[in-house]
Design a protein around this motif. Structure first.
Motif, PDB file in Angstrom:
ATOM      1  N   ASP A  78       0.832  -1.209   0.000  1.00 56.23           N
ATOM      2  CA  ASP A  78       0.000   0.000   0.000  1.00 56.23           C
ATOM      3  C   ASP A  78       0.863   1.254   0.000  1.00 56.23           C
ATOM      4  O   ASP A  78       0.546   2.242  -0.671  1.00 56.23           O
ATOM      5  CB  ASP A  78      -0.922   0.006   1.224  1.00 56.23           C
ATOM      6  CG  ASP A  78      -2.035  -1.028   1.121  1.00 56.23           C
ATOM      7  OD1 ASP A  78      -2.295  -1.502  -0.006  1.00 56.23           O
ATOM      8  OD2 ASP A  78      -2.627  -1.356   2.164  1.00 56.23           O
ATOM      9  N   ALA A  79       1.970   1.231   0.753  1.00 60.18           N
ATOM     10  CA  ALA A  79       2.865   2.391   0.794  1.00 60.18           C
ATOM     11  C   ALA A  79       3.519   2.605  -0.572  1.00 60.18           C
ATOM     12  O   ALA A  79       3.621   3.738  -1.061  1.00 60.18           O
ATOM     13  CB  ALA A  79       3.931   2.191   1.869  1.00 60.18           C
ATOM     14  N   VAL A  80       3.973   1.529  -1.198  1.00 58.81           N
ATOM     15  CA  VAL A  80       4.633   1.641  -2.505  1.00 58.81           C
ATOM     16  C   VAL A  80       3.680   2.152  -3.569  1.00 58.81           C
ATOM     17  O   VAL A  80       4.069   2.943  -4.443  1.00 58.81           O
ATOM     18  CB  VAL A  80       5.234   0.270  -2.910  1.00 58.81           C
ATOM     19  CG1 VAL A  80       5.670   0.275  -4.374  1.00 58.81           C
ATOM     20  CG2 VAL A  80       6.404  -0.083  -2.005  1.00 58.81           C
ATOM     21  N   LEU A  81       2.438   1.749  -3.499  1.00 61.23           N
ATOM     22  CA  LEU A  81       1.471   2.151  -4.524  1.00 61.23           C
ATOM     23  C   LEU A  81       1.170   3.650  -4.499  1.00 61.23           C
ATOM     24  O   LEU A  81       0.597   4.181  -5.455  1.00 61.23           O
ATOM     25  CB  LEU A  81       0.177   1.350  -4.371  1.00 61.23           C
ATOM     26  CG  LEU A  81       0.283  -0.134  -4.749  1.00 61.23           C
ATOM     27  CD1 LEU A  81      -1.036  -0.861  -4.505  1.00 61.23           C
ATOM     28  CD2 LEU A  81       0.736  -0.308  -6.192  1.00 61.23           C
ATOM     29  N   THR A  82       1.575   4.362  -3.450  1.00 54.04           N
ATOM     30  CA  THR A  82       1.349   5.814  -3.419  1.00 54.04           C
ATOM     31  C   THR A  82       2.213   6.547  -4.440  1.00 54.04           C
ATOM     32  O   THR A  82       1.905   7.675  -4.827  1.00 54.04           O
ATOM     33  CB  THR A  82       1.640   6.401  -2.019  1.00 54.04           C
ATOM     34  OG1 THR A  82       3.017   6.189  -1.696  1.00 54.04           O
ATOM     35  CG2 THR A  82       0.747   5.762  -0.963  1.00 54.04           C
ATOM     36  N   PHE A  83       3.328   5.920  -4.865  1.00 57.42           N
ATOM     37  CA  PHE A  83       4.198   6.576  -5.850  1.00 57.42           C
ATOM     38  C   PHE A  83       4.520   5.671  -7.043  1.00 57.42           C
ATOM     39  O   PHE A  83       5.242   6.065  -7.955  1.00 57.42           O
ATOM     40  CB  PHE A  83       5.508   7.037  -5.190  1.00 57.42           C
ATOM     41  CG  PHE A  83       6.355   5.920  -4.627  1.00 57.42           C
ATOM     42  CD1 PHE A  83       7.316   5.285  -5.404  1.00 57.42           C
ATOM     43  CD2 PHE A  83       6.183   5.499  -3.313  1.00 57.42           C
ATOM     44  CE1 PHE A  83       8.094   4.268  -4.890  1.00 57.42           C
ATOM     45  CE2 PHE A  83       6.957   4.466  -2.788  1.00 57.42           C
ATOM     46  CZ  PHE A  83       7.915   3.855  -3.575  1.00 57.42           C
ATOM     47  N   ALA A  84       3.980   4.453  -7.048  1.00 58.06           N
ATOM     48  CA  ALA A  84       4.350   3.458  -8.057  1.00 58.06           C
ATOM     49  C   ALA A  84       4.063   3.918  -9.480  1.00 58.06           C
ATOM     50  O   ALA A  84       4.814   3.597 -10.412  1.00 58.06           O
ATOM     51  CB  ALA A  84       3.634   2.132  -7.781  1.00 58.06           C
ATOM     52  N   ASN A  85       2.996   4.661  -9.682  1.00 57.81           N
ATOM     53  CA  ASN A  85       2.614   5.073 -11.031  1.00 57.81           C
ATOM     54  C   ASN A  85       3.200   6.421 -11.446  1.00 57.81           C
ATOM     55  O   ASN A  85       2.933   6.899 -12.554  1.00 57.81           O
ATOM     56  CB  ASN A  85       1.082   5.104 -11.158  1.00 57.81           C
ATOM     57  CG  ASN A  85       0.482   3.710 -11.067  1.00 57.81           C
ATOM     58  OD1 ASN A  85       0.989   2.771 -11.690  1.00 57.81           O
ATOM     59  ND2 ASN A  85      -0.571   3.563 -10.272  1.00 57.81           N
ATOM     60  N   ASP A  86       3.989   7.033 -10.582  1.00 54.99           N
ATOM     61  CA  ASP A  86       4.626   8.303 -10.931  1.00 54.99           C
ATOM     62  C   ASP A  86       5.778   8.060 -11.899  1.00 54.99           C
ATOM     63  O   ASP A  86       6.484   7.053 -11.815  1.00 54.99           O
ATOM     64  CB  ASP A  86       5.157   9.005  -9.673  1.00 54.99           C
ATOM     65  CG  ASP A  86       4.044   9.437  -8.742  1.00 54.99           C
ATOM     66  OD1 ASP A  86       2.881   9.408  -9.157  1.00 54.99           O
ATOM     67  OD2 ASP A  86       4.345   9.790  -7.585  1.00 54.99           O
ATOM     68  N   ASP A  87       5.976   9.005 -12.806  1.00 57.48           N
ATOM     69  CA  ASP A  87       7.113   8.907 -13.723  1.00 57.48           C
ATOM     70  C   ASP A  87       8.410   9.114 -12.962  1.00 57.48           C
ATOM     71  O   ASP A  87       8.452   9.826 -11.955  1.00 57.48           O
ATOM     72  CB  ASP A  87       7.002   9.972 -14.824  1.00 57.48           C
ATOM     73  CG  ASP A  87       5.825   9.722 -15.764  1.00 57.48           C
ATOM     74  OD1 ASP A  87       5.414   8.550 -15.897  1.00 57.48           O
ATOM     75  OD2 ASP A  87       5.321  10.705 -16.346  1.00 57.48           O
ATOM     76  N   LEU A  88       9.484   8.509 -13.457  1.00 54.32           N
ATOM     77  CA  LEU A  88      10.807   8.781 -12.901  1.00 54.32           C
ATOM     78  C   LEU A  88      11.207  10.211 -13.240  1.00 54.32           C
ATOM     79  O   LEU A  88      10.857  10.733 -14.298  1.00 54.32           O
ATOM     80  CB  LEU A  88      11.835   7.805 -13.462  1.00 54.32           C
ATOM     81  CG  LEU A  88      11.618   6.318 -13.153  1.00 54.32           C
ATOM     82  CD1 LEU A  88      12.753   5.487 -13.741  1.00 54.32           C
ATOM     83  CD2 LEU A  88      11.501   6.071 -11.659  1.00 54.32           C
ATOM     84  N   LEU A  89      11.943  10.840 -12.351  1.00 52.32           N
ATOM     85  CA  LEU A  89      12.344  12.234 -12.546  1.00 52.32           C
ATOM     86  C   LEU A  89      13.436  12.372 -13.605  1.00 52.32           C
ATOM     87  O   LEU A  89      13.588  13.438 -14.203  1.00 52.32           O
ATOM     88  CB  LEU A  89      12.852  12.820 -11.218  1.00 52.32           C
ATOM     89  CG  LEU A  89      11.853  12.827 -10.052  1.00 52.32           C
ATOM     90  CD1 LEU A  89      12.520  13.384  -8.800  1.00 52.32           C
ATOM     91  CD2 LEU A  89      10.610  13.636 -10.405  1.00 52.32           C
ATOM     92  N   PHE A  90      14.198  11.306 -13.823  1.00 48.07           N
ATOM     93  CA  PHE A  90      15.288  11.342 -14.794  1.00 48.07           C
ATOM     94  C   PHE A  90      15.706   9.913 -15.114  1.00 48.07           C
ATOM     95  O   PHE A  90      15.263   8.956 -14.449  1.00 48.07           O
ATOM     96  CB  PHE A  90      16.492  12.140 -14.263  1.00 48.07           C
ATOM     97  CG  PHE A  90      16.901  11.760 -12.863  1.00 48.07           C
ATOM     98  CD1 PHE A  90      17.675  10.619 -12.624  1.00 48.07           C
ATOM     99  CD2 PHE A  90      16.523  12.542 -11.775  1.00 48.07           C
ATOM    100  CE1 PHE A  90      18.047  10.258 -11.344  1.00 48.07           C
ATOM    101  CE2 PHE A  90      16.895  12.186 -10.479  1.00 48.07           C
ATOM    102  CZ  PHE A  90      17.660  11.042 -10.263  1.00 48.07           C
ATOM    103  N   GLU A  91      16.529   9.742 -16.109  1.00 43.23           N
ATOM    104  CA  GLU A  91      17.048   8.427 -16.449  1.00 43.23           C
ATOM    105  C   GLU A  91      17.930   7.937 -15.311  1.00 43.23           C
ATOM    106  O   GLU A  91      18.867   8.629 -14.893  1.00 43.23           O
ATOM    107  CB  GLU A  91      17.866   8.489 -17.740  1.00 43.23           C
ATOM    108  CG  GLU A  91      18.472   7.139 -18.133  1.00 43.23           C
ATOM    109  CD  GLU A  91      19.383   7.231 -19.340  1.00 43.23           C
ATOM    110  OE1 GLU A  91      20.049   6.211 -19.646  1.00 43.23           O
ATOM    111  OE2 GLU A  91      19.450   8.313 -19.964  1.00 43.23           O
ATOM    112  N   PRO A  92      17.661   6.728 -14.794  1.00 45.70           N
ATOM    113  CA  PRO A  92      18.468   6.215 -13.681  1.00 45.70           C
ATOM    114  C   PRO A  92      19.956   6.188 -14.012  1.00 45.70           C
ATOM    115  O   PRO A  92      20.367   5.841 -15.120  1.00 45.70           O
ATOM    116  CB  PRO A  92      17.916   4.795 -13.495  1.00 45.70           C
ATOM    117  CG  PRO A  92      16.496   4.892 -13.947  1.00 45.70           C
ATOM    118  CD  PRO A  92      16.520   5.849 -15.103  1.00 45.70           C
ATOM    119  N   GLY A  93      20.737   6.606 -13.005  1.00 48.69           N
ATOM    120  CA  GLY A  93      22.185   6.625 -13.165  1.00 48.69           C
ATOM    121  C   GLY A  93      22.744   7.933 -13.667  1.00 48.69           C
ATOM    122  O   GLY A  93      23.966   8.116 -13.700  1.00 48.69           O
TER     123      GLY A  93
END
Length: 494
Positions: free
Chosen positions: A167-182
């Motif tokens: 439930d905690a993870v689903l609060t941000f799971a559908n948000d886009d990543l802010l940038f390309e990882p790394g």
């Protein structure tokens, strides 16, 4: 004469040697004990001075040295309303030090061959959707995955109860990543909730139970547990903040179930030093795995980030070579500093979140090393004592006096000086804020922070003309500042 009963000269020499050795060892132990007692006094004296100068409710602290917990102490009050004194057994919110414990748990699974650090996170957490770019376990451990942080102070102090990690993870799971990882670094406690989900799915064990069986019990950490807001937890410490005019106030109510793995544990200084001991002893993970965790992260651009897997790292220019973590949670501040080459560590736990707290863990280590430590007082605390008792003229007189002599007992940085003016604005003492900030401006002409603060003060007073004037002066010093640009655009369009 019976010659057989006379002792050989060699036996006599041996006895004298053993006796001399005993005296030498005994004297050495006495000297060592005397030195330790003197050091204990210095460490405890530091805590009391720290409380008096920083004006905090309480502090618990400890040092690991000589392969054991060397010293523990606690001073102050853990409940101001009921005058409850701090003890070594008092349970403080450890905030982001929790991340170090979570990261060690992840690396235990890595050692068992159960996870691949460079696999996509949804390999282990299928309900977390795939993203535009590959997001790995390593990215999340190092805060380089592009997962967002809190949207607001309200989310930081979330009052929502989440009954499961999912439930905690689903609060941000559908948000886009802010940038390309790394490619960038963005510190996020929410990302560590995703690591808790990984631990649960791979180990088939609830996160809290996994920590208890695989971290707390092996390390002998008998007090550490999840800070459940609704539970009755004996010896749990109350958290505080300070109002703009520097009076103690209760910290907002917060439910930490959104971020258990990133900042949701409570513990004692003793338990956290037992965690350090278990790291040094190889009880939790191997030495080679720990070495992996405390290597700096490098972005795709080649930029070095002083953060490993759940641990902050010293800058190459730092005279101390350390790893550890600091934390700032709702009503609490904490810090753990570990010097692996010297097998030395220090920890502190404070029940207030505030500015200008410094780093007591570093100070304690320096005391161990025989260094003299100067603790600075908070300027705002001192000036608001004058203001609350005698008004703005008294505040201005005292500020000018301290600034003229550059009193070393006070933090007289521009940021700290400006804070006094913004605090006066925040409590709607606009004319007093203007008087103070103008004095500060005369002493420090052409300073961006001061000019911006004057713009904010006049804007709150609805004096658009003077607000625009000071914002423009600030913008001339920092032409790319988006906040000042937006304020000028907003006011000129009225």
């Amino acid at each position: 004469m019976n010659l057989s009963k006379r002792k050989s000269p060699f036996v006599c020499v041996r006895i004298l040697f053993l006796f001399a050795s005993f005296i030498l060892i005994f004297s050495s132990n006495l000297y060592s004990q005397k030195n330790d007692i003197e050091t204990f006094k210095k460490l405890s004296s530091y805590l009391q001075t720290y409380i008096d100068y920083k004006r905090i409710p309480s502090i618990s602290a400890g040092v690991y040295r000589k392969d054991k917990i060397y010293w523990l102490d606690a001073k102050g009050l853990i409940d101001l309303e009921n005058f409850v004194p701090a003890k070594n057994s008092s349970l403080y919110r450890i905030a982001s030090i929790t991340k170090s414990i979570t990261a060690v748990a992840v690396m235990q699974l890595y050692e068992k061959g159960l996870i691949d650090l460079d696999a996509e996170i949804n390999t282990y957490v299928p309900y977390f959707p795939k993203k535009k770019w590959k997001l790995t376990v390593r990215h999340i451990l190092t805060h380089t995955g592009g997962i967002r942080s809190y949207k607001s102070e309200e989310e930081f102090n979330s009052k929502m109860f989440y009954s499961t990690t999912r439930d905690a993870v689903l609060t941000f799971a559908n948000d886009d990543l802010l940038f390309e990882p790394g490619t960038k670094y963005n510190y996020t406690s929410l990302g560590y909730s995703l690591l808790a989900a990984l631990i649960e799915n791979v180990s088939k064990t609830a996160f809290e139970n996994y920590l208890r069986r695989n971290i707390f019990e092996p390390a002998g950490m008998k007090s550490t547990r999840v800070d459940r807001q609704r539970s009755i937890i004996y010896e749990r410490v109350r958290g505080y903040e300070k109002s703009p005019d520097r009076r103690f106030i209760n910290a907002p109510l917060a439910d930490l179930s959104l971020k258990v793995a990133g900042g949701g544990l409570i513990s004692t200084s003793e338990d956290l030093l037992l965690f350090v001991k278990a790291l040094f002893d190889g009880t939790l993970i191997s030495n080679s795995t720990l070495e992996m965790m405390i290597k700096p992260t490098f972005l795709k651009t080649g930029q070095r980030i002083n953060y490993g897997f759940g641990f902050s790292l010293s800058d190459p220019s730092d005279s101390l070579k350390w790893f550890g973590h600091e934390g700032r949670g709702t009503g609490f501040s904490s810090g753990l500093m570990i010097l692996p080459e010297e097998k030395l560590a220090a920890v502190y736990l404070i029940n207030i979140r505030d500015r200008n707290l410094g780093n007591p863990a570093r100070d304690l280590i320096q005391i161990i090393k025989g260094k003299e430590i100067r603790i600075t007082k908070t300027l705002a605390d001192h000036l608001f004592d004058k203001y609350n008792s005698f008004g703005i003229d008294s505040l201005l007189f005292e500020f000018n006096r301290l600034y003229d002599i550059q009193d070393p007992e006070f933090n007289l940085s521009i940021d700290e000086c400006v804070y006094v003016g913004t605090a006066l604005t925040e409590i709607n003492r606009i004319s007093d804020a203007v008087r103070y900030l103008r004095v500060l401006n005369r002493r420090n002409p052409n300073n961006f922070s001061i000019l911006k603060a004057l713009g904010d003060t006049y804007n709150k007073d609805k004096n658009d003309g003077l607000a625009i004037r000071y914002y423009r002066e600030a913008l001339a010093l920092k032409p790319d500042d988006s906040y000042v640009k937006n304020m000028i655009d907003k006011l000129t369009k009225k």
